[in-house]
Structure formats: C-alpha cells, structure tokens
Design a protein around this motif. Structure first.
Motif, short mmCIF file in Angstrom:
data_model
loop_
_atom_site.label_atom_id
_atom_site.label_comp_id
_atom_site.label_asym_id
_atom_site.label_seq_id
_atom_site.Cartn_x
_atom_site.Cartn_y
_atom_site.Cartn_z
N ALA A 468 0.83 -1.25 0.12
CA ALA A 468 0.10 -0.15 0.13
C ALA A 468 0.98 1.41 0.07
N GLY A 519 -7.87 4.69 3.42
CA GLY A 519 -8.49 3.98 4.44
C GLY A 519 -9.27 2.66 4.07
N LYS A 520 -9.57 2.68 2.72
CA LYS A 520 -10.39 1.56 2.29
C LYS A 520 -9.49 0.46 1.71
N ARG A 521 -9.94 -1.01 2.21
CA ARG A 521 -9.36 -2.15 1.76
C ARG A 521 -9.81 -2.88 0.30
N TYR A 522 -8.71 -3.00 -0.35
CA TYR A 522 -9.10 -3.70 -1.65
C TYR A 522 -8.31 -4.98 -1.94
N LYS A 547 -4.85 -5.21 0.67
CA LYS A 547 -4.04 -4.07 1.44
C LYS A 547 -5.24 -3.03 1.85
N ARG A 548 -5.04 -2.30 2.80
CA ARG A 548 -5.70 -1.07 3.24
C ARG A 548 -4.96 0.36 2.50
N LYS A 550 -3.43 3.60 2.10
CA LYS A 550 -3.00 4.85 3.10
C LYS A 550 -3.43 6.27 2.82
#
Length: 550
Positions: A468, A519-522, A547-548, A550
């Motif tokens: 990330a 802040g979102k996880r993909y 991963k989230r 940054k």
C-alpha cells in the motif's frame, strides 16, 4: 458350498501350459477395463460362516457389531465387495412376507411357509447399510433352487421360476448392488420338487444335459429381466464351478451366457486349483482353466475369478501346490489380471480369520494394493504433468489418456520403475484431458488408477502480493513462462465479485492501482493468458492478496 466342486476334476483337463505363458490384454478387454469401474475384490459370506463370525443372534446390537467387525476385516484385506448369503434353502436373510427366516441367522426360524415376524431386526437391511457406510458393495447371494441338500425346486416348472423371482423382487426392494447366484442347479441328492402338485422327479430321472440347460436358461433370463426392470442399476451374475464340462452337464449353460446378451452381467468361475496340481505337482491347472474360461467369453462379459482361500496352507495329495507355496493367491491374482479379468472373489469369509491363511492373504493383499494414486497439474498451456506414487516390485508404468472421463483411453507413454511422473507435451490449449496409470511387471499388468483430469492452459500466477502507498496499491506476481500477458482483477470484499481492471503484457509482473480511496481495503487476483490461433487461453486465478490504502 464350494468344497464339493473343488474336487470334481476328473473331467476335461485342458492341456498343460507354462505359467510363463501370460497373455496381454486383448484390445476390447483393455478398453472395458479403462472405461469401467474399480477392480472387484470380493468375498463370499456364506450361511455356514454366520455362527463362527458371531452373526447368529437374536440381538440386533450383537448382529450389527459382528457384521461391522467382519466388514472391517474384509476391508483390511483390500476387499471392496461382499456376496452376502440371503437365500440358502428357500429361506430369507431379510424380513420376508413369503419365506421363513434362515436358521443359520436366528434361533427363531419358523418351519411354516409364511413367517412374517421371525426376525426382531432385518439382517439384510443392516448389512446393506453397514457395507455402504464403509464404501463397500453388498450383493445378495442366492441358491436359486435348493430346498434342502436332498431336494431342489424342479427347474422344469414355471412355478419354480416364479418362486425364485418372488425372492429376487423382495430383495430388490433393498438398496443392494446386485443379485448373485451360486452354481447349484441340477445338484440335488434325491430329487426335484414341483410346488404345484408336490410331484418329485428322482435324480435317476434327470433330463438330458441340453434339456437341463434349457430349463435353467428360462429362469436365468427371467431373473435378469427382473433385476433390470428395477431401474436401480443393480447387476446380476453367476459363479459356476471351474470345470466347464461339469457346468454343461449340470444345467449351467456357460456357452450361452458368454455369447448372448440378456442372461448375466458378470460371471465368476470358481477356479480352485493351483499351478502345481496332480500327484507330481506338474500340471498348471489354474492357468489351464483360466485360459479355457477366457477363450469361452465371446461377448465380453465381465469376468472375475473365484479363488480358494479355504484351501491355502492345507495339504492335498491331488494338489500339493497349496502347501508348497505361500504366494498361490497372489500369483493367481497376477495371472487373472494379465488375462484381463476384472477381479476376484474369495471363498470363504471365515478364512480371513484363519491363522494358517494369514501369510497367503497378506501376500494377496500386497498384490491387490498395486494400484497407483495419481494427480495431474498443468505445466504450461500445452503441457500437463502426471504424477503417481512409487509401487515396489514392478517393471514400470503405463500412462493412458482420454478426452473425457469415460471415453476411450489410449496409451501415451511407458516408463520404467524408477520414474513416477510424465510431462505430456504438445496438447491442445484450453482442452481438458483425463489420465489413468497402471503398473506392470513383465507381461503381467495391474489395475488402472482412478482417472485424474487437467486442462492444458497456463499456470496460474503465484506469489501474488500487494503493498500500500498513498492512495495506491502495487500488485506484484511471479512471471509465468510462455504466456502472452496477465489480467488483474479487483474487489472491495474478500469474497466479493472481482472485476478486471487491467491487462498487461508478458514482460510485466506488477501493476500500480492509483487514485484509490484512503482507508479503504482492496483485494486483488491475477490470471495469465496465452494467445493461441487468435484466441486467449486463460489460467486459473491466483490466490488473492489485499491491503488497506494509506
């Protein structure tokens, strides 16, 4: 049941051959073996065995425990099929509205013609349930005509056939895998009864051999139709004595059954001799009889061989081979496999517990285990790798391939005993292939493995990882040799719908996904593809990595 037959050897010895005269599979037999199921490794569980195995009881819990213990014992000897004696003397090993209970199973048997409540439990129902729970087949074994040792139903009368059909229909209401007949047709000591008028035909008044066969054939054909009409997929087979001339004279029309359809699905000739038969131990009786039966099989009926476990380790003046060797059954299995037979059955069940049979049965079990366990994996878009476990004591392995699981398998490679893998190259990209492997030792071949399949397509990318950054995630993977490119897929949920977001060339092994929400996880997956004649052939998806941002 079978011991009487084993000594009837005075008629028709089929010439002396060498044990080394093993013949390879004929093409038709090989095709049947490849497309068929597993090797049949069976045992006859006779009414004379019930008491010694603890199965003669009025308590369901006792019967269930003893039956389960027997099935476990059979399975530990690599057996997968049981011929359970359900009708020995015009009686029933099931809760029958027509036939009396078997006195060999319960002390509550009735002498009346009808005895609805002679069992406090249903033996056949329990045997079917236990066998199937252990992955074994359970076939209902019947003596069709026998009423007692002295008297049989008269095969000449329709009433006899109807009586037998009634028993078959009652048993077919259970989830049995088949109906199995012994070889007792015209074998009564005193005579044959007509149920319509109690008339008795004395043994001295026996009809001609051809008339006997005609009478029995009417019944066999009728039973075959009855079994098939159930639609259950159950099979019908007969185990005639090993002496073909004795079969013909006693009403068993083995020539007709093995040349015409509509009679039987399989046959189990009882070949109860060694290859050291005779007072001097020089006659290859087992091989001679085996060869004669195979030559008789004109219509490709499935053939298994009855083996005499009751004779192993015992001294016989007319067949010294049983005492001279401890590999009789193992050698016999090796031979029947080389002749393309689909398995064997042991007589009898209690020999699985006999100390004098332990060594022979252990050697047989080792021979039975010579079936490879295989796996397949794609190597690249035109190569599939086949692997199997090493089997000791063999010359090598034969690899077969088909384009469908039940299709026509053709040999694609033979390798030595030191090799346990094979790369099948030059395949059609995108096509699925099925493989089987069998071991061989000289001219003898062992059973085929189960089928394993794989598609000829690129390997899936491995070592997929994500890192990330500020509003971005970098996806990396290990390159796959020989591919044209990769497609990258993304999802906002671990198990959600993945959508393709990028296609890159084969020189690239990473992709930077920008402008993402902080802040979102993909989550990401990658798959490779190869262009073949203008079309893309895809690999499977890689494992996911997330991963989230940054």
């Amino acid at each position: 049941m079978k011991k009487r037959i084993a000594v009837m050897i005075t008629v028709c010895i089929f010439g002396i051959t060498s044990i080394l005269g093993i013949v390879p599979f004929h093409r038709a037999e090989e095709a049947r073996a490849l497309s068929g199921g597993q090797e049949v490794r069976a045992v006859w569980l006779s009414y004379v065995d019930f008491s010694s195995l603890g199965m003669k009881t009025n308590r369901e819990s006792t019967f269930r425990a003893k039956a389960s213990a027997f099935l476990n014992k059979a399975k530990s000897n690599q057996l997968n099929t049981v011929y359970f004696h359900v009708r020995a003397f015009d009686d029933a090993a099931w809760k029958s509205p027509t036939f009396k209970a078997m006195s060999s199973l319960t002390s509550k048997a009735s002498s009346k013609k009808k005895a609805k409540d002679t069992y406090s439990f249903d033996p056949l129902k329990i045997m079917v349930e236990l066998a199937h729970s252990k992955g074994m087949e359970l076939h209902a074994w019947m003596n069709p005509y026998r009423i007692s040792m002295d008297y049989y139903l008269d095969p000449a009368y329709e009433s006899s056939t109807k009586r037998i059909e009634t028993a078959v229909r009652e048993v077919m209401a259970y989830d049995v895998d088949g109906i199995h007949f012994d070889d007792y047709f015209y074998h009564a000591k005193k005579g044959y009864k007509n149920r319509d008028n109690d008339k008795i035909l004395k043994v001295s008044q026996d009809p001609s051999a051809s008339k006997k066969r005609s009478n029995v054939n009417q019944m066999v054909k009728s039973v075959y139709r009855t079994v098939k009409s159930s639609g259950s997929g159950a099979v019908f087979g007969i185990s005639p004595q090993g002496n073909i001339e004795n079969c013909r004279s006693a009403g068993a029309d083995v020539d007709k059954w093995l040349s015409s359809s509509g009679y039987i699905d399989y046959i189990i000739p009882q070949i109860y001799w060694t290859n050291q038969w005779g007072s001097r131990g020089k006659t290859t009786m087992y091989t001679d009889r085996l060869k004669a039966w195979k030559n008789l099989n004109k219509n490709g009926t499935d053939m298994y061989i009855g083996l005499a476990s009751y004779r192993i380790g015992i001294q016989y003046s007319d067949d010294p081979g049983w005492k001279k060797k401890s590999t009789n059954l193992a050698d016999q299995l090796n031979l029947l496999r080389s002749y393309g037979c689909g398995g064997y059955s042991l007589f009898s069940a209690k020999d699985l517990y006999r100390s004098g049979a332990k060594t022979e049965l252990s050697n047989l079990s080792k021979m039975a285990r010579r079936i490879p366990r295989i796996s397949t994996a794609r190597y690249n878009y035109k190569t599939i790798q086949v692997k199997w476990n090493k089997i000791s004591g063999v010359s090598g392995y034969q690899i077969y391939r088909a384009s469908s699981k039940n299709g026509s398998y053709k040999r694609v490679k033979t390798v030595g005993s030191g090799t346990t893998s094979f790369k099948n190259k030059g395949l059609t990209a995108g096509k699925t292939y099925y493989y089987k492997v069998r071991a061989y030792n000289g001219s003898a071949v062992y059973p085929f493995s189960s089928a394993s399949s794989e598609s000829a397509k690129p390997k899936a990318p491995s070592s997929v990882r994500t890192t990330a950054g500020k509003r971005k995630i970098t996806v990396r993977w290990k390159k796959v040799s020989g591919v044209s490119g990769y497609q990258v897929y993304r999802s906002a949920k671990k198990s959600g719908n993945y959508k393709r977001i990028k296609t890159v060339g084969h020189r690239t092994s990473k992709f930077i996904n920008k402008r993402l929400k902080r802040g979102k996880r993909y989550y990401y997956k990658v798959r490779a593809y190869k262009k073949v004649k203008g079309k893309k052939v895809y690999s499977s998806y890689s494992s996911r990595s997330g991963k989230r941002v940054k």
